[in-house]
Design a protein around this motif. Structure first.
Motif, PDB file in Angstrom:
ATOM      1  N   LEU A  20       0.826  -1.205   0.000  1.00  0.00           N
ATOM      2  CA  LEU A  20       0.000   0.000   0.000  1.00  0.00           C
ATOM      3  C   LEU A  20       0.863   1.259   0.000  1.00  0.00           C
ATOM      4  N   LYS A  79       2.157   1.961  -3.433  1.00  0.00           N
ATOM      5  CA  LYS A  79       1.090   2.468  -4.309  1.00  0.00           C
ATOM      6  C   LYS A  79       0.833   3.957  -4.046  1.00  0.00           C
ATOM      7  N   LEU A 137      -2.786  -5.419  -4.621  1.00  0.00           N
ATOM      8  CA  LEU A 137      -2.282  -4.903  -3.355  1.00  0.00           C
ATOM      9  C   LEU A 137      -1.644  -6.061  -2.589  1.00  0.00           C
ATOM     10  N   ARG A 149      -0.272  -7.540   0.714  1.00  0.00           N
ATOM     11  CA  ARG A 149      -0.394  -7.394   2.172  1.00  0.00           C
ATOM     12  C   ARG A 149       0.965  -7.658   2.805  1.00  0.00           C
TER      13      ARG A 149
END
Length: 129
Positions: free
Chosen positions: A78, A81, A125, A127
């Motif tokens: 994340l 991104k 995405l 994790r």
């Protein structure tokens, strides 16, 4: 058995691999140039031309793991991104005034929006624990 492309094609992919590698390495230093995307392109070019340079790129200390994760479909964390999208937004914002033609400005904004859309919706995405 994997067929080898003709020599001229291999040389073209090899040359493009070096160009994308150079741009990607510059992008790791310059904050407005996304280095990892160009290194992923370089790895793709090298996979069609030179297993030696592909292995070299995949074993780079900082970028190698990111390229391998992308190839394996693991996506981006994340934080990466967010940084990528903000970098695109900043690059487009800072350069839009330097483009004198309205069509060029609109095109540049659309390219930036496409990049952000792609990162948000098309790149998985990952994790991170």
């Amino acid at each position: 058995m994997k067929l080898r492309p003709p020599p001229i094609t291999r040389h073209l992919w090899l040359g493009l691999g070096f160009v994308f590698t150079a741009v990607g390495l510059v992008g790791t230093v310059l904050p407005l140039l996304p280095g990892t995307g160009f290194l992923v392109l370089a790895a793709w070019c090298f996979s069609r031309s030179s297993p030696k340079f592909e292995a070299w790129l995949l074993n780079l200390p900082l970028a190698g793991q990111l390229i391998r994760d992308y190839r394996d479909g693991l996506g981006m964390p994340l934080r990466a991104k967010i940084v990528a999208c903000l970098s695109i937004l900043l690059a487009v914002s800072l350069s839009i005034g330097r483009i004198p033609v309205l069509v060029g400005q609109v095109t540049w904004v659309l390219i930036g929006l496409f990049g952000i859309w792609y990162i948000i919706w098309r790149v998985p995405l990952r994790r991170v624990p």
